[in-house]
Design a protein around this motif. Structure first.
Motif, short mmCIF file in Angstrom:
data_model
loop_
_atom_site.label_atom_id
_atom_site.label_comp_id
_atom_site.label_asym_id
_atom_site.label_seq_id
_atom_site.Cartn_x
_atom_site.Cartn_y
_atom_site.Cartn_z
N MET A 1 0.84 -1.18 0.00
CA MET A 1 0.00 0.00 0.00
C MET A 1 0.89 1.24 0.00
N PRO A 2 0.39 2.29 -0.63
CA PRO A 2 1.20 3.49 -0.69
C PRO A 2 1.31 4.14 0.68
N GLU A 3 2.41 4.86 0.87
CA GLU A 3 2.60 5.54 2.14
C GLU A 3 1.65 6.72 2.28
N ASN A 4 1.20 7.30 1.17
CA ASN A 4 0.35 8.47 1.20
C ASN A 4 -1.04 8.12 0.67
N PRO A 5 -2.02 7.92 1.55
CA PRO A 5 -3.37 7.56 1.09
C PRO A 5 -3.99 8.65 0.22
N ARG A 6 -3.55 9.89 0.39
CA ARG A 6 -4.09 10.98 -0.44
C ARG A 6 -3.75 10.77 -1.91
N ARG A 7 -2.63 10.08 -2.14
CA ARG A 7 -2.24 9.80 -3.53
C ARG A 7 -3.29 8.91 -4.18
N TYR A 27 -3.42 0.74 -9.94
CA TYR A 27 -3.28 -0.72 -9.95
C TYR A 27 -1.95 -1.13 -9.32
N ARG A 28 -0.88 -0.49 -9.75
CA ARG A 28 0.45 -0.84 -9.24
C ARG A 28 0.54 -0.67 -7.73
N LEU A 29 -0.10 0.38 -7.21
CA LEU A 29 -0.01 0.66 -5.78
C LEU A 29 -0.94 -0.20 -4.93
N SER A 30 -2.10 -0.54 -5.46
CA SER A 30 -3.11 -1.20 -4.61
C SER A 30 -3.39 -2.65 -4.95
N ALA A 31 -3.03 -3.11 -6.14
CA ALA A 31 -3.37 -4.48 -6.55
C ALA A 31 -2.81 -5.56 -5.63
N PRO A 32 -1.57 -5.46 -5.16
CA PRO A 32 -1.08 -6.53 -4.27
C PRO A 32 -1.95 -6.72 -3.03
N THR A 75 -10.27 1.82 1.43
CA THR A 75 -11.49 1.26 2.01
C THR A 75 -12.55 1.09 0.92
N TRP A 76 -12.70 2.10 0.08
CA TRP A 76 -13.67 2.05 -1.01
C TRP A 76 -13.34 0.91 -1.98
N MET A 77 -12.06 0.79 -2.35
CA MET A 77 -11.67 -0.28 -3.28
C MET A 77 -11.79 -1.65 -2.63
N THR A 78 -11.47 -1.75 -1.34
CA THR A 78 -11.61 -3.02 -0.62
C THR A 78 -13.06 -3.46 -0.60
#
Length: 182
Positions: A1-7, A27-32, A75-78
Motif C-alpha cells: 500500500m502506498p505511504e500516502n493515502p491521499r495519492r 493498480y500498481r499501488l493497490s493491486a497486491p 477502504t472504497w476499493m476493498t
C-alpha cells in the motif's frame, strides 16, 4: 500500500477523468493488497485474479462516485473487491465438491488467526466435517460471523439478504453444528 493515502484519492479522481495512466498507477499501488484480500476470501488464485480484474473495471467505471469525504480510497476499493468476491461465491456454479480435502486445506492461513488456532485443536477435523454438511448459505454466514468477525447486520449487507434471514441461517447452522459435534 502506498505511504500516502491521499495519492490514492488523487488517482481515483484522475480515473474519473479517464486518465489511463492514473489507473495504471492505482493498480500498481493497490493491486497486491487487493489481490491478497480476494485470495483470502475466494481461496483460489484463479478466481482471485478474475475478481481483481472485474474490481478494477468497476473502480474505473465508478471512479466519479468516489468521495474522499465519505471513505478512504483503499477502504472504497476493498469494499468493491469484497462485494465481487461475495458475488462470485454466491454463484450457483461456484460450490464444488471437495473429495480430496483441497478446500479444507485452503482454509489454512499463513498468519496466526482464528483458522490456524482452530486447526491446532484436536477437534478441528470434526468441525470441518460438520461445516461441510451445512448448506452453503449457512456455512457462508457462520464463516463471515466467526472467522471474519462480522455482525449479523454486516453479513446481511454483504450477502444482500434480510437481517432476519441471516440470523436464521446462523442460528440453524449453529444448531446443526451442535448436533453434529455432540
Amino acid at each position: 500500500m502506498p505511504e500516502n493515502p491521499r495519492r490514492l484519492d488523487e488517482l481515483i479522481r484522475q480515473c474519473a477523468q479517464r486518465q489511463e495512466t492514473a489507473l495504471e498507477e492505482l493498480y500498481r499501488l493497490s493491486a497486491p493488497h487487493l489481490f491478497a484480500l480476494a485470495t483470502r476470501i475466494v481461496r483460489r488464485k484463479d478466481l482471485a485474479e478474475e475478481v481483481l480484474q472485474e474490481s478494477f473495471l468497476s473502480i474505473w467505471r465508478n471512479a466519479g462516485r468516489f468521495s474522499a469525504e465519505q471513505s478512504q480510497a483503499m477502504t472504497w476499493m476493498t469494499h468493491i473487491v469484497r462485494n465481487r468476491c461475495i458475488d462470485l461465491l454466491r454463484r450457483p456454479d461456484c460450490e464444488r465438491p471437495d473429495p480430496d480435502g483441497a478446500i479444507l486445506d485452503a482454509w489454512a492461513d499463513e498468519a496466526a488467526g482464528p483458522l490456524e488456532r482452530l486447526r491446532s485443536r484436536q477437534d478441528s477435523q470434526r468441525l470441518a466435517d460438520c461445516m461441510a454438511q451445512l448448506e452453503s448459505k449457512q456455512r457462508m454466514a457462520i464463516a463471515l460471523s466467526f472467522f471474519d468477525d462480522l455482525s449479523h447486520g454486516e453479513i446481511a449487507s454483504r450477502l444482500n439478504s434480510p437481517l432476519g434471514t441471516i440470523k436464521s441461517w446462523v442460528r440453524r447452522g449453529m444448531e446443526r453444528l451442535k448436533r453434529c459435534l455432540s
